[in-house]
Design an enzyme around this catalytic site. Structure first.
Site, short mmCIF file in Angstrom:
data_model
loop_
_atom_site.label_atom_id
_atom_site.label_comp_id
_atom_site.label_asym_id
_atom_site.label_seq_id
_atom_site.Cartn_x
_atom_site.Cartn_y
_atom_site.Cartn_z
CG HIS A 3 -8.57 0.75 -4.23
ND1 HIS A 3 -9.53 1.53 -3.62
CD2 HIS A 3 -7.38 1.15 -3.70
CE1 HIS A 3 -8.94 2.35 -2.76
NE2 HIS A 3 -7.64 2.15 -2.79
CG ASP A 19 -2.03 0.96 1.20
OD1 ASP A 19 -2.03 1.81 0.29
OD2 ASP A 19 -2.91 0.89 2.08
C1 HEM Z 1 -9.47 0.23 3.47
C2 HEM Z 1 -8.90 1.29 2.98
C3 HEM Z 1 -7.90 1.24 1.86
C4 HEM Z 1 -7.00 0.27 1.53
C5 HEM Z 1 -6.74 -1.05 2.23
C6 HEM Z 1 -6.30 0.72 0.36
C7 HEM Z 1 -5.32 0.01 -0.30
C8 HEM Z 1 -4.71 0.39 -1.47
C9 HEM Z 1 -3.77 -0.40 -2.22
C10 HEM Z 1 -3.29 -1.79 -1.81
C11 HEM Z 1 -3.40 0.30 -3.31
C12 HEM Z 1 -2.44 -0.14 -4.44
C13 HEM Z 1 -1.02 0.23 -4.20
C14 HEM Z 1 -0.78 1.72 -4.19
O1 HEM Z 1 -0.69 2.36 -5.23
O2 HEM Z 1 -0.71 2.26 -3.10
C15 HEM Z 1 -4.09 1.56 -3.26
C16 HEM Z 1 -3.99 2.57 -4.18
C17 HEM Z 1 -4.62 3.77 -4.11
N1 HEM Z 1 -5.55 4.16 -3.16
FE1 HEM Z 1 -6.21 3.04 -1.61
N2 HEM Z 1 -6.78 1.96 0.00
C18 HEM Z 1 -7.76 2.31 0.90
C19 HEM Z 1 -8.52 3.47 0.89
C20 HEM Z 1 -8.35 4.49 -0.01
C21 HEM Z 1 -9.10 5.72 0.02
C22 HEM Z 1 -10.20 6.05 1.02
C23 HEM Z 1 -8.62 6.49 -1.00
C24 HEM Z 1 -9.01 7.87 -1.46
C25 HEM Z 1 -9.99 8.57 -0.99
C26 HEM Z 1 -7.57 5.73 -1.66
C27 HEM Z 1 -6.84 6.19 -2.72
C28 HEM Z 1 -5.92 5.44 -3.42
C29 HEM Z 1 -5.19 5.92 -4.58
C30 HEM Z 1 -5.27 7.32 -5.20
C31 HEM Z 1 -4.38 4.87 -5.02
C32 HEM Z 1 -3.43 4.87 -6.22
C33 HEM Z 1 -4.20 4.52 -7.48
C34 HEM Z 1 -3.30 4.53 -8.69
O3 HEM Z 1 -3.01 5.62 -9.21
O4 HEM Z 1 -2.87 3.44 -9.12
N3 HEM Z 1 -7.44 4.54 -1.03
N4 HEM Z 1 -4.89 1.59 -2.14
#
Ligand code: HEM
Length: 350
Positions: free
Chosen positions: A221, A148
């Site tokens: 996601h 993450d």
């Molecule tokens: C349970 C809550 C969450 C979990 C477990 C989670 C987990 C992850 C994971 C595993 C990734 C892929 C690796 C990375 O690029 O970091 C990711 C990407 C991302 N997450 Fe989350 N996330 C959560 C909540 C959120 C929330 C609430 C937001 C925004 C309001 C968010 C925004 C993003 C963004 C912008 C990316 C990158 C997308 C990209 O450009 O590829 N995440 N998240």
């Protein structure tokens, strides 16, 4: 113009973090205590952190909308408002929060000591709404088992994504942060095949390699959180998520924390996740992850945070804008080419 010192918003992930959200009691003495802490934050950080600079102790202090109003400042940050609850396929609650302390260090002892000193100084002026102790889990994985933070902005894109610039000159060098504490149903998540989990996230679990766009599910996601402006430029935020939990109580969670130069982009991502884009095409992470808090804070520059220690001078009629400029003008907060933000007249608090 007076140079502005920024808070340590864009520092890299550490092994440990403590997130504390408090509300300030309504009496004047409690507000004075809070002002005193704002003026003393730099000193507290130096006092605790200097004992081992290699531990990289930092603390970002964020201020909620209601507290900002009580501080009596002549101007208000353009994007500051209470966190808006979302009612979609899944719900995101809005919960109280006047101040956020986002404390980071390599060692839990440094986080713990700074949190203790902050809470000792605040005494009974505040009510604690939440305290979450986060930890690094293997190679930056969340408790769903995925790495993450991979696609966080870096280099020149980092400062541009998270720091307020010329669009709100009185608050240059500041930022906005949204926090949500998610509880996971790991029994439900673990019942999915790894391939189904990968389709939810849009990346391979073991290698962390992104799926090709053509193979991503529409509800992935990383599809729903990838957003662009009208010209097609990607709008990024900086996430410093940390796992937390109590295995014996079967509590497993992710503390989501997202910094941005404007809250609107994080709010759009949240709408895509909870309501869906198009509506109904929601984020399947939410089938196994429930937010139990939701708050929005303005992060002033360190210079402005310390200036908030003093109540604003009553300004003669018609000069309110000049007063605000004295507190908060920055001469340049644009990110330098190396993205470090540590050169020129911008100084970073550590
Ligand atoms: C349970 C809550 C969450 C979990 C477990 C989670 C987990 C992850 C994971 C595993 C990734 C892929 C690796 C990375 O690029 O970091 C990711 C990407 C991302 N997450 Fe989350 N996330 C959560 C909540 C959120 C929330 C609430 C937001 C925004 C309001 C968010 C925004 C993003 C963004 C912008 C990316 C990158 C997308 C990209 O450009 O590829 N995440 N998240």
């Amino acid at each position: 113009m007076t140079p502005v010192q920024i808070q340590s918003v864009e520092n890299p992930l550490t092994r440990a973090a403590i997130f504390i959200v408090v509300t300030v009691k309504p009496d004047a003495a409690s507000l004075e205590t809070v002002r005193g802490l704002f003026g003393n934050m730099g000193s507290l950080l130096r006092g605790v952190g200097f004992r081992n600079p290699d531990d990289s102790l930092t603390c970002v202090t964020g201020i909620g909308s209601d507290l900002w109003d009580r501080l009596g400042q002549p101007q208000r940050p353009a994007g500051l408002h209470p966190f808006r609850a979302i009612h979609g396929v899944h719900d995101a609650p809005s919960t109280p929060g006047d101040i956020l302390f986002h404390i980071r260090a390599q060692g839990r002892d440094f986080c713990f000591e700074l949190a203790t000193q902050i809470m000792r100084q605040l005494g009974d002026a505040v009510e604690v709404q939440d305290e979450t102790q986060g930890f690094k889990f293997f190679d930056n994985r969340d408790l769903l088992g995925f790495v993450d933070g991979t696609e966080n902005p870096q280099g020149i894109a980092l400062g541009a994504s998270v720091l307020i610039g010329d669009e709100d000159p009185a608050f240059r060098g500041g930022s906005y942060v949204i926090t949500q504490k998610y509880i996971h149903d790991l029994t439900k998540w673990d019942a999915l095949t790894v391939e189904d989990q990968e389709r939810v996230i849009g990346r391979h679990k073991l290698s962390d390699i992104e799926y090709p766009d053509s193979e991503k599910a529409p509800y992935a996601h990383n599809v729903l959180t990838s957003i662009n402006d009208a010209e097609g430029n990607q709008l990024q935020i900086l996430r410093d998520n940390m796992p937390f939990g109590r295995p014996a109580a079967a509590e497993f969670g992710t503390y989501f924390i997202g910094y941005a130069c404007e809250p609107a982009r994080t709010e759009r991502m949240l709408d895509n996740m909870f309501i869906g884009d198009p509506p109904g095409n929601y984020d399947r992470i939410l089938d196994v992850s429930t937010p139990v808090t939701g708050s929005l804070f303005f992060v002033p520059s360190m210079t402005l945070l310390e200036a908030l220690a003093d109540p604003p001078e009553p300004a003669p009629a018609g000069t309110a804008d000049d007063t605000a400029d004295d507190h908060a003008q920055a001469d340049d907060t644009a990110a330098p080419a190396d993205g470090s933000l540590r050169i020129g007249s911008l100084k970073q608090e550590t």
